[in-house]
Scaffold this motif. Structure first.
Motif, PDB file in Angstrom:
ATOM      1  N   GLN A 247       0.842   3.973  -1.477  1.00  0.00           N
ATOM      2  CA  GLN A 247      -0.030   4.731  -2.354  1.00  0.00           C
ATOM      3  C   GLN A 247      -0.088   6.198  -1.935  1.00  0.00           C
TER       4      GLN A 247
ATOM      5  N   MET B 187      -2.464  -3.052  -3.064  1.00  0.00           N
ATOM      6  CA  MET B 187      -3.036  -1.714  -3.164  1.00  0.00           C
ATOM      7  C   MET B 187      -4.375  -1.688  -2.461  1.00  0.00           C
ATOM      8  N   ASP B 188      -4.456  -0.838  -1.444  1.00  0.00           N
ATOM      9  CA  ASP B 188      -5.724  -0.600  -0.784  1.00  0.00           C
ATOM     10  C   ASP B 188      -6.666  -0.070  -1.866  1.00  0.00           C
TER      11      ASP B 188
ATOM     12  N   CYS C 200      -1.858  -2.392   7.809  1.00  0.00           N
ATOM     13  CA  CYS C 200      -1.755  -3.270   6.638  1.00  0.00           C
ATOM     14  C   CYS C 200      -0.461  -4.077   6.582  1.00  0.00           C
TER      15      CYS C 200
ATOM     16  N   CYS D 254      -8.030   5.996  -1.273  1.00  0.00           N
ATOM     17  CA  CYS D 254      -7.685   4.921  -2.205  1.00  0.00           C
ATOM     18  C   CYS D 254      -8.901   4.459  -3.012  1.00  0.00           C
TER      19      CYS D 254
ATOM     20  N   TRP E 165      -5.248   6.727  -5.210  1.00  0.00           N
ATOM     21  CA  TRP E 165      -5.150   5.266  -5.270  1.00  0.00           C
ATOM     22  C   TRP E 165      -3.835   4.811  -5.893  1.00  0.00           C
TER      23      TRP E 165
ATOM     24  N   ASP F 102       0.786  -1.241   0.000  1.00  0.00           N
ATOM     25  CA  ASP F 102       0.000   0.000   0.000  1.00  0.00           C
ATOM     26  C   ASP F 102       0.817   1.289   0.000  1.00  0.00           C
TER      27      ASP F 102
END
Length: 176
Positions: free
Chosen positions: A11, A49-50, A126, A70, A77, A9
């Motif tokens: 991101q 990726m969330d 996460c 996200c 995102w 994640d």
């Protein structure tokens, strides 16, 4: 046997967007360098990726964390910075609607990785939950988290997460 790097994640919304925090951007260069090192050694790299939809506020997570983030296809995102540039078209990317990725764990089952390293954001959510999934999928692999390649908006929770990871027999390197 190969090693695997899981970039969790990393991101834009977790670095400088809706849930961004000071210091998250400092991980970009080191994460991109770690990706390059894995590739040059012939090892594998995957990404999580969330991923949420426009109905985020109606979800369980959205009710407890009322900050839309996200959203698939929106700028927040996307992967961040040099890390985004390090992703190659053939890399597996697991879109996940919650903290850990069940799809990642299913993908790992039966694979023969000697060592799996996780990096990215957020350490106490996460990264921690995906490390548990990796341990369940590959109980004989060494699981590693480099404390210099993960962070949290809450330093106390970050340290507690590193403690929990160590308690789960995850190797935590470069801890301050």
């Amino acid at each position: 046997m190969k090693d695997l790097l899981i970039v969790v994640d990393y991101q834009r919304d977790f670095v400088d967007g809706a849930l961004g925090f000071p210091g998250a951007e400092a991980l970009d260069g080191p994460i991109a360098s770690r990706i390059a090192a894995y590739r040059s050694a012939g090892h594998d790299v995957v990404f999580t990726m969330d991923t949420h939809g426009h109905n985020y506020s109606a979800t369980q997570e959205g009710k407890k964390l009322p900050v839309p983030h996200c959203i698939a296809g929106e700028a927040g995102w996307e992967l961040y910075g040099r890390t985004a540039l390090a992703r190659e078209s053939g890399d597996c990317c697991f879109r996940k609607p919650t903290f850990p990725s069940l799809e990642l764990a299913e993908w790992l089952k039966g694979r023969s990785y000697r060592r799996v390293e996780l990096c990215g954001l957020v350490s106490h959510i996460c990264v921690l939950s995906n490390a548990v999934m990796v341990k369940a999928a590959l109980p004989e692999a060494e699981i590693v988290v480099d404390a210099a390649l993960t962070a949290s908006y809450d330093p106390a929770l970050h340290e507690k997460a590193l403690d929990i990871l160590e308690g789960l027999q995850v190797t935590v390197r470069n801890r301050a």
